[in-house]
Design a protein around this motif. Structure first.
Motif, PDB file in Angstrom:
ATOM      1  N   ASN A  81       4.325 -11.078  -9.590  1.00  0.00           N
ATOM      2  CA  ASN A  81       4.978 -10.489  -8.581  1.00  0.00           C
ATOM      3  C   ASN A  81       5.396  -9.152  -8.924  1.00  0.00           C
ATOM      4  N   ALA A  82       4.432  -8.264  -9.878  1.00  0.00           N
ATOM      5  CA  ALA A  82       5.061  -7.138 -10.487  1.00  0.00           C
ATOM      6  C   ALA A  82       5.642  -6.156  -9.441  1.00  0.00           C
ATOM      7  N   LEU A  83       5.051  -5.720  -8.527  1.00  0.00           N
ATOM      8  CA  LEU A  83       5.333  -4.606  -7.617  1.00  0.00           C
ATOM      9  C   LEU A  83       6.925  -5.002  -6.933  1.00  0.00           C
ATOM     10  N   ALA A  84       7.009  -6.145  -6.779  1.00  0.00           N
ATOM     11  CA  ALA A  84       8.371  -6.759  -6.182  1.00  0.00           C
ATOM     12  C   ALA A  84       9.388  -6.619  -7.254  1.00  0.00           C
ATOM     13  N   GLU A  85       9.079  -6.843  -8.345  1.00  0.00           N
ATOM     14  CA  GLU A  85      10.013  -6.741  -9.504  1.00  0.00           C
ATOM     15  C   GLU A  85      10.311  -5.365  -9.766  1.00  0.00           C
ATOM     16  N   ARG A  86       9.306  -4.391  -9.686  1.00  0.00           N
ATOM     17  CA  ARG A  86       9.672  -2.916  -9.874  1.00  0.00           C
ATOM     18  C   ARG A  86      10.283  -2.442  -8.621  1.00  0.00           C
ATOM     19  N   MET A  87      10.262  -3.043  -7.505  1.00  0.00           N
ATOM     20  CA  MET A  87      11.055  -2.275  -6.255  1.00  0.00           C
ATOM     21  C   MET A  87      12.429  -2.896  -6.582  1.00  0.00           C
ATOM     22  N   ASN A  88      12.810  -4.156  -7.234  1.00  0.00           N
ATOM     23  CA  ASN A  88      14.197  -4.376  -7.315  1.00  0.00           C
ATOM     24  C   ASN A  88      14.829  -3.256  -8.369  1.00  0.00           C
ATOM     25  N   GLY A 113       0.838   9.690  -5.038  1.00  0.00           N
ATOM     26  CA  GLY A 113       0.374  11.051  -5.590  1.00  0.00           C
ATOM     27  C   GLY A 113       1.596  12.072  -5.231  1.00  0.00           C
ATOM     28  N   MET A 114       2.803  11.708  -5.536  1.00  0.00           N
ATOM     29  CA  MET A 114       4.143  12.397  -5.338  1.00  0.00           C
ATOM     30  C   MET A 114       4.513  12.505  -3.850  1.00  0.00           C
ATOM     31  N   LYS A 115       3.905  11.599  -3.213  1.00  0.00           N
ATOM     32  CA  LYS A 115       4.349  11.605  -1.547  1.00  0.00           C
ATOM     33  C   LYS A 115       5.518  10.442  -1.332  1.00  0.00           C
ATOM     34  N   THR A 116       6.098  10.480  -0.187  1.00  0.00           N
ATOM     35  CA  THR A 116       7.102   9.680   0.087  1.00  0.00           C
ATOM     36  C   THR A 116       6.255   8.359   0.855  1.00  0.00           C
ATOM     37  N   PRO A 117       6.790   7.361   0.753  1.00  0.00           N
ATOM     38  CA  PRO A 117       6.367   6.036   1.269  1.00  0.00           C
ATOM     39  C   PRO A 117       6.331   6.185   2.716  1.00  0.00           C
ATOM     40  N   MET A 118       7.240   6.994   3.401  1.00  0.00           N
ATOM     41  CA  MET A 118       7.022   7.212   4.848  1.00  0.00           C
ATOM     42  C   MET A 118       5.739   8.086   5.201  1.00  0.00           C
ATOM     43  N   GLU A 119       5.530   8.959   4.496  1.00  0.00           N
ATOM     44  CA  GLU A 119       4.229   9.902   4.385  1.00  0.00           C
ATOM     45  C   GLU A 119       2.966   8.807   4.492  1.00  0.00           C
ATOM     46  N   ILE A 120       2.949   8.046   3.468  1.00  0.00           N
ATOM     47  CA  ILE A 120       1.896   7.227   3.471  1.00  0.00           C
ATOM     48  C   ILE A 120       1.691   6.186   4.518  1.00  0.00           C
ATOM     49  N   LEU A 121       2.763   5.732   4.995  1.00  0.00           N
ATOM     50  CA  LEU A 121       2.995   4.613   6.170  1.00  0.00           C
ATOM     51  C   LEU A 121       2.774   5.464   7.267  1.00  0.00           C
ATOM     52  N   THR A 122       3.171   6.633   7.639  1.00  0.00           N
ATOM     53  CA  THR A 122       2.902   7.326   9.098  1.00  0.00           C
ATOM     54  C   THR A 122       1.900   8.402   9.119  1.00  0.00           C
ATOM     55  N   GLY A 123       1.946   9.127   7.899  1.00  0.00           N
ATOM     56  CA  GLY A 123       1.186  10.186   8.058  1.00  0.00           C
ATOM     57  C   GLY A 123       2.072  11.571   8.054  1.00  0.00           C
ATOM     58  N   LYS A 124       3.253  11.372   8.306  1.00  0.00           N
ATOM     59  CA  LYS A 124       4.262  12.356   8.565  1.00  0.00           C
ATOM     60  C   LYS A 124       5.444  12.407   7.492  1.00  0.00           C
ATOM     61  N   SER A 125       5.683  13.451   7.346  1.00  0.00           N
ATOM     62  CA  SER A 125       6.783  13.984   6.395  1.00  0.00           C
ATOM     63  C   SER A 125       8.203  14.296   7.210  1.00  0.00           C
ATOM     64  N   VAL A 126       9.184  13.330   6.770  1.00  0.00           N
ATOM     65  CA  VAL A 126      10.186  13.485   7.736  1.00  0.00           C
ATOM     66  C   VAL A 126      11.480  13.544   6.503  1.00  0.00           C
ATOM     67  N   ASN A 127      11.091  14.390   5.388  1.00  0.00           N
ATOM     68  CA  ASN A 127      12.093  14.075   4.157  1.00  0.00           C
ATOM     69  C   ASN A 127      13.326  14.818   4.784  1.00  0.00           C
ATOM     70  N   LYS A 137       5.357   8.699  -7.696  1.00  0.00           N
ATOM     71  CA  LYS A 137       4.290   8.930  -8.639  1.00  0.00           C
ATOM     72  C   LYS A 137       2.892   8.202  -8.210  1.00  0.00           C
ATOM     73  N   ALA A 138       2.986   6.844  -7.763  1.00  0.00           N
ATOM     74  CA  ALA A 138       1.808   6.144  -7.437  1.00  0.00           C
ATOM     75  C   ALA A 138       1.114   6.463  -6.255  1.00  0.00           C
ATOM     76  N   TYR A 156       0.811  -1.169   0.056  1.00  0.00           N
ATOM     77  CA  TYR A 156       0.007  -0.025  -0.104  1.00  0.00           C
ATOM     78  C   TYR A 156       0.885   1.403   0.162  1.00  0.00           C
ATOM     79  N   SER A 157       1.809   1.383   0.878  1.00  0.00           N
ATOM     80  CA  SER A 157       2.685   2.372   1.083  1.00  0.00           C
ATOM     81  C   SER A 157       3.861   2.648   0.269  1.00  0.00           C
ATOM     82  N   ARG A 158       4.178   1.317  -0.282  1.00  0.00           N
ATOM     83  CA  ARG A 158       5.589   1.120  -1.304  1.00  0.00           C
ATOM     84  C   ARG A 158       6.870   1.414  -0.090  1.00  0.00           C
ATOM     85  N   TYR A 159       6.590   1.320   1.175  1.00  0.00           N
ATOM     86  CA  TYR A 159       7.622   1.372   1.947  1.00  0.00           C
ATOM     87  C   TYR A 159       8.429   0.051   2.200  1.00  0.00           C
ATOM     88  N   ILE A 160       9.661   0.145   1.912  1.00  0.00           N
ATOM     89  CA  ILE A 160      10.646  -1.218   2.198  1.00  0.00           C
ATOM     90  C   ILE A 160      10.523  -1.216   3.809  1.00  0.00           C
TER      91      ILE A 160
END
Length: 301
Positions: A232-239, A279-293, A276-277, A156-160
């Motif tokens: 397993n497309a998402l995992a391949e894209r992450m690689n 909405g141009m937010k970072t995975p951390m923002e989606i995972l926690t709702g906080k931006s710590v860029n 991009k997937a 969901y968040s694309r967070y590793i």
């Protein structure tokens, strides 16, 4: 000019120059220059063959050869890089790039294979953090040979959420990565009960030790049913995102250096890279709702 040079023993040069509308001085200048270039080209070929001998630098690339020739011939090296490469190419001295890709998936084992819970009709799509992680193993070039990177990504968040670089394709690497992922979810207070773990049918993911870890944490096991990477497309894209976006896969790092570089790359991916997937937010923002860029800490001197 070459034909004119070959004919000068039969015909006088001066009348032929008048016939062709060129000056005698121009002819001799061109002829001398051509001879010098021919000699230089022959010298380059011989020197490069010497450099490529087995006891010297048998796999030296074009850039290395170019610099060595500049040092060897000094002021007499009057050609540019493109001409130099043409000389190598016309004499069969260009290295052939052989891209060997080690096999990371072995599914011809005797362990249980689980059904695919993702590529269903309709396709399963998580609507929050935690219901689905995708996992895969990819190779990394190092000075010591191939190493193997195990990744666990929240779909969901694309967070590793977990990763591990290993020297071998054993179960230890993926097991360390999934244990790290479980700790990550616990640290952020995300419920993973009944979460789906999706992977290929490799022996690492099907092993008793690995599946026991998943089942003991109430994680459901999902595996691709065919060898299609799209399953397993998402995992391949992450690689591909990690290996193409950061500088740890060029084969010029030791294993320990690659470990450190990968950890830093994943930290930047999770915390700094807009997706991009998402909405141009970072995975951390989606995972926690906080931006710590961390890139926002930049100060211009």
């Amino acid at each position: 000019m070459r034909k004119l040079s070959q004919s000068r023993h039969q015909y006088p040069v001066r009348p032929l120059c008048r016939l062709l509308g060129i000056s005698v001085q121009g002819y001799y200048k061109h002829n001398d220059t051509s001879s010098e270039l021919d000699i230089l080209a022959a010298s380059i070929v011989l020197f490069c063959m010497y450099v490529r001998e087995n006891e010297h630098l048998p796999k030296s690339g074009c850039r290395e050869l170019y610099e060595l020739c500049r040092e060897r011939f000094k002021d007499k090296f009057t050609i540019g890089r493109d001409k130099f490469y043409n000389i190598l190419r016309s004499n069969g001295l260009m290295l052939r790039r052989t891209k060997y890709r080690p096999r990371t998936t072995y599914s011809g084992h005797g362990y249980r294979l689980y059904e695919d819970l993702i590529n269903t009709a309709p396709k399963f799509k998580p609507v929050r953090n935690g219901p689905l992680v995708v996992c895969d193993i990819t190779y990394v070039y190092t000075l010591e040979g191939f190493a193997y990177l195990s990744l666990v990504t929240d779909a969901y968040s694309r967070y590793i959420v977990g990763h591990c670089l290993s020297r071998t394709l054993g179960t230890e690497g993926p097991l360390n990565a999934i244990n790290q992922a479980i700790d990550t979810y616990h640290r952020y207070g995300i419920n993973i009960s009944n979460m789906i773990h999706h992977s290929d049918r490799g022996i690492q993911y099907a092993s008793k030790e690995y599946t026991k870890t998943l089942l003991s944490n109430n994680i459901r096991i999902s595996m691709t049913q065919i060898g299609d990477p799209l399953h397993n497309a998402l995992a391949e894209r992450m690689n591909n995102t990690l290996k193409n976006g950061w500088l740890f896969n060029d084969g010029n790092l030791t294993f320990e250096q690659a470990q450190e570089a990968i950890s830093k790359s994943i930290e930047m991916y999770n915390n700094a890279r807009p997706h991009k997937a998402l909405g141009m937010k970072t995975p951390m923002e989606i995972l926690t709702g906080k931006s710590v860029n961390p890139l926002m800490n930049y100060k211009h001197n």
